[in-house]
Motif scaffolding. Sequence first.
Motif, PDB file in Angstrom:
ATOM      1  N   PHE A 371     -16.067  21.566  52.745  1.00 21.96           N
ATOM      2  CA  PHE A 371     -16.409  20.946  54.029  1.00 21.96           C
ATOM      3  C   PHE A 371     -15.153  20.493  54.770  1.00 21.96           C
ATOM      4  O   PHE A 371     -14.153  20.140  54.142  1.00 21.96           O
ATOM      5  CB  PHE A 371     -17.292  19.714  53.814  1.00 21.96           C
ATOM      6  CG  PHE A 371     -18.613  20.031  53.180  1.00 21.96           C
ATOM      7  CD1 PHE A 371     -19.734  20.276  53.958  1.00 21.96           C
ATOM      8  CD2 PHE A 371     -18.736  20.090  51.793  1.00 21.96           C
ATOM      9  CE1 PHE A 371     -20.957  20.571  53.369  1.00 21.96           C
ATOM     10  CE2 PHE A 371     -19.948  20.386  51.196  1.00 21.96           C
ATOM     11  CZ  PHE A 371     -21.067  20.630  51.984  1.00 21.96           C
ATOM     12  N   VAL A 372     -15.235  20.513  56.107  1.00 24.47           N
ATOM     13  CA  VAL A 372     -14.176  19.910  56.916  1.00 24.47           C
ATOM     14  C   VAL A 372     -14.708  18.581  57.442  1.00 24.47           C
ATOM     15  O   VAL A 372     -15.819  18.510  57.968  1.00 24.47           O
ATOM     16  CB  VAL A 372     -13.773  20.809  58.103  1.00 24.47           C
ATOM     17  CG1 VAL A 372     -12.690  20.136  58.936  1.00 24.47           C
ATOM     18  CG2 VAL A 372     -13.319  22.164  57.620  1.00 24.47           C
ATOM     19  N   ARG A 373     -13.901  17.540  57.242  1.00 33.25           N
ATOM     20  CA  ARG A 373     -14.252  16.221  57.761  1.00 33.25           C
ATOM     21  C   ARG A 373     -14.015  16.226  59.269  1.00 33.25           C
ATOM     22  O   ARG A 373     -12.877  16.413  59.707  1.00 33.25           O
ATOM     23  CB  ARG A 373     -13.314  15.195  57.120  1.00 33.25           C
ATOM     24  CG  ARG A 373     -13.954  13.992  56.558  1.00 33.25           C
ATOM     25  CD  ARG A 373     -12.927  13.062  55.967  1.00 33.25           C
ATOM     26  NE  ARG A 373     -12.522  13.428  54.610  1.00 33.25           N
ATOM     27  CZ  ARG A 373     -13.276  13.255  53.521  1.00 33.25           C
ATOM     28  NH1 ARG A 373     -14.479  12.732  53.630  1.00 33.25           N
ATOM     29  NH2 ARG A 373     -12.832  13.603  52.336  1.00 33.25           N
ATOM     30  N   MET A 374     -15.039  16.061  60.050  1.00 33.68           N
ATOM     31  CA  MET A 374     -14.895  16.285  61.489  1.00 33.68           C
ATOM     32  C   MET A 374     -14.587  15.038  62.313  1.00 33.68           C
ATOM     33  O   MET A 374     -13.954  15.120  63.352  1.00 33.68           O
ATOM     34  CB  MET A 374     -16.165  16.946  62.034  1.00 33.68           C
ATOM     35  CG  MET A 374     -16.466  18.304  61.428  1.00 33.68           C
ATOM     36  SD  MET A 374     -15.084  19.453  61.497  1.00 33.68           S
ATOM     37  CE  MET A 374     -15.358  20.206  63.097  1.00 33.68           C
ATOM     38  N   LYS A 375     -15.059  13.905  61.871  1.00 31.67           N
ATOM     39  CA  LYS A 375     -14.883  12.693  62.695  1.00 31.67           C
ATOM     40  C   LYS A 375     -13.435  12.479  63.139  1.00 31.67           C
ATOM     41  O   LYS A 375     -13.202  12.253  64.332  1.00 31.67           O
ATOM     42  CB  LYS A 375     -15.385  11.460  61.929  1.00 31.67           C
ATOM     43  CG  LYS A 375     -16.895  11.292  62.007  1.00 31.67           C
ATOM     44  CD  LYS A 375     -17.299  10.231  63.029  1.00 31.67           C
ATOM     45  CE  LYS A 375     -18.783   9.961  62.976  1.00 31.67           C
ATOM     46  NZ  LYS A 375     -19.546  10.631  64.055  1.00 31.67           N
ATOM     47  N   PRO A 376     -12.463  12.569  62.202  1.00 29.76           N
ATOM     48  CA  PRO A 376     -11.077  12.309  62.628  1.00 29.76           C
ATOM     49  C   PRO A 376     -10.590  13.329  63.651  1.00 29.76           C
ATOM     50  O   PRO A 376      -9.799  12.994  64.538  1.00 29.76           O
ATOM     51  CB  PRO A 376     -10.272  12.431  61.338  1.00 29.76           C
ATOM     52  CG  PRO A 376     -11.253  12.317  60.226  1.00 29.76           C
ATOM     53  CD  PRO A 376     -12.554  12.813  60.750  1.00 29.76           C
TER      54      PRO A 376
END
Length: 889
Positions: A371-376
């Motif tokens: 997964f790619v952490r998107m929030k940042p």
Amino acid sequence: MKSTPKAPEPGPDLSKAYEAKLVEKKWYQTWMKNGYFKASSKSKKKPYTIVIPPPNITGILHMGHALNDTIQDILTRFKRMQGFEALWLPGTDHAGIATQNVVERSLREENLTRHTLGREKFLERVWKWREKYGNTIIRQLQRLGASCDWDRTRFTMDEGLSRAVREVFVRLYDKGLIYRGNYIINWCPRCQTALSDEEVHHKDITGHLYYMKYAIEGSDEYVTIATTRPETMLGDTAVGFNPKDERFQHLKGKTAILPLLNRKLRIIEDEDIDPKFGSGALKITPAHDPVDFLLGKKYKLDSINILNPDASLNENAGPYKGMDRFEARKKILAELEDRRILLETKEHVHAVGHCYRCSTVIEPYLSLQWFVRMKPLAEKAIQVVKEGKTTFVPARWNKVYLDWMTNIRDWCVSRQIWWGHRIPVWYCEPCRAKNPSEGLIVAVEEPKKCPKCGNAELVQDPDVLDTWFSSWIWPFSTLGWPEITAYLKYFYPTDTLVTGYEIIFFWVARMIMSGLEFMGKEPFKTVYIHGIVRDDTGAKMSKSLGNAVDPIQIIDEYGADALRFALISITAEGQDVYCSKEKFEFGRNFANKLWNASRFIAMNRKPRLLKKVPTTAQLSSADRWILSRLHQTIEKVTACLEKHRFNEAAGVIYDFFWHELCDWYLEIVKGHIDSPGVQWVLHEAHDKTLKLLHPFMPFITEEIWQSIPHTGETIMRAPWPKAEKKRIDTKIDAQMQLVIGEIQAIRNVRSAWQINPKDSVKVVVKAGRDKELKVLQNYSTIIAQMAKVSSLQMGKNLSRPKESAVASIGRVETYVVLTGLVDVKVERQRIEIALTDVDKMIKNLQGRLENQEFLKKAPKDIVDKERLKAEELANRRQRLQDNLKALTD
RNA sequence: GGGCAAUUAGCUCAGUUGGUUAGAGCGCUUCCUUGACAUGGAAGAGGUCACAGGUUCGAGUCCUGUAUUGCCCACCA
């Protein structure tokens, strides 16, 4: 067809009929050969960049592409002519799942599967397929006239881009923005891979809500739960209710028994459970439902996966093992009914996820994924749009983008397919055996051995990346990134991104995030979102529906220019387009008109007269009028193109060329077309119109332009016309408007009385004021010519000739002599109709002028205008009545 | 459940800061094959701008609501 032409056809350069096919081929080859599409980073000009939304290699050109790419070509050609170093960068997308599906389908015809072939052999087949078919769409784009810099064509799986993909993965991993974990993802049982949330298409389906009872251990009580997917009960590990729900308080701390399998289920309480839904009690299946998964984590419940990757039931399903999920559902329902566990079945409409590639019903599935952490990443991407550094056109998409961006969720990027970018992660099994959190190597280049223990037998992660993981870096990977090339520096950031709204989340939003993350600058300034092309019943065009109008067929029949012009003309900003074959006749007709008018101009051209720019005194009023209109047209078209109002720009050129230049100016000057003023003006208007039209209709404009006196090698690189303020003469415009009105009034009478167009008429014009009289007198030759008038008398106080019909415009009264033709009854009727019209308008106007508020509050010029109008109408009314009276007498 | 679009002539649609008699293309009616064009020219018919309120001197245009249609988003099993 004339059998014996009196003179040989003049204007030898333009054939009688426009032959689109030959012309298109000829010029496209010439343009390519001469490198006119190329853009250089060494240029001193300002750059203008568009990167193409890369079509899938499986794609064939449909109307959506035709619209999308025509818009990009218009922008590129426009900017190129305006003096920018315009780069339109082309390429294609490897389209992981789509391509793999296509190749697998062809394998099936040979009774093969990818598994019997093995990974390596299969990939060879895919590459072969791509060599053979992957460039179809590129060739089709060329037929459309796309002026891409083809030498720069990129492919998402070529070496440079693959390297960029790995680089991105590694950098994000090192930053802690990529992680691997067991989560509920969307699983397509047919493609047998995970999908991102965006790749799931939700459709409302009328299904059923099944109410069933779970027994409570150590009692004869039971709890009723409701579910839409009864087969998932096999994976239940708990039952839950809302702690505030009075109905279930007695169940606290008790245990329920799962029917059929007799598994013990904890009973939990959670605020998130909606007491109003179903029975209020919830069965909890942590491995097969996203909500249940979260509850499972919260209460540390067991997860029992009951499905195989193809959505058949696995060994955890006990007696149902091996059955398909829907078959199992039927079987289970039957059994529950037999045992009187199924209490009730209600119809229930709910949104069911479907695979966007194959439409199979998606299964929520617990599995190990990346997964790619998107929030940042989203934070900055929200900022640039809020600050207007990147803007969507039409603006409403800003909001759609921001809403999605604000609620963004992590991006599942691993896919269990073979065609794509292999995840750049290697595992060292010995190290992992010691400590499961170690032994993982993330690297751009394949590592030779484990840096910890030196083990050389590393195993690469079998998964590939989501296709969009290579397209989200398209605006800079295609320009050479991660190398910081001169090319990248010169052309990045790009200027305009042209795309449809269906991929704002998939692609546009992610590109903004990646551009900011890796280039530190937003990837484009403007995102132009156009509509979707639908068929004439409103359905999305698709090959399978058989409703598609094939753009290549339209090009074959009507020409690429006709296709482009029609498509652009019927596409209002951001609206969906309803498309049928007939609509392209519009473009064909315009191309035909352009061609024939050009032939006419060519036939009458006296090249030696074109050299000197005439002085204003040498120009007739008609000359000055068409020049005035020309420069207004240039002004408007330029402004419309800058504002991305393509259909309006096309409309402005269309109206000017057809209805002003051809219908009026050409007809007016036909008799004295050899005069130096006319020759120059005609050439000027023709040349500039061709240039304005070139971005829309590149082929025909080049063909015509090459046949007229010109400087430069190609219209493609001719300078964009500049609107000259001094040529814009609104006084002349108004005069011509009056003259045109007068001509139309006479024609109207002629037509009403069915006068043969060959016959001339006598006309008496009574203009009450010097202003109009003078203008009409100045233009009397034109009026006589255009309305076929043999004797034209004008004056202030002329009286109505006997046996004449009347026409009024403004303050001008026109009598057309109709000796022997006048039928008093008919003429009276005509006047009465006109009178009714006038009365209606007067009434309307009077209301306003008697209104004190209006007089007080409306701007003075508006009030003056209304007064003038009222005066004119009153005058006209009087004259009409006089005429009526004269008829009655 | 939230959001967005659309509703204007028989059909398909334009109409961006509120201000002439609301436009185009197609179709329809009448006339015209005159050396650019019948894929054409001339003239014409056809609209209470979905509905109901409101703001304003003035509304197709702005606001509120209603209806119909379409699309997007959303973990209510």
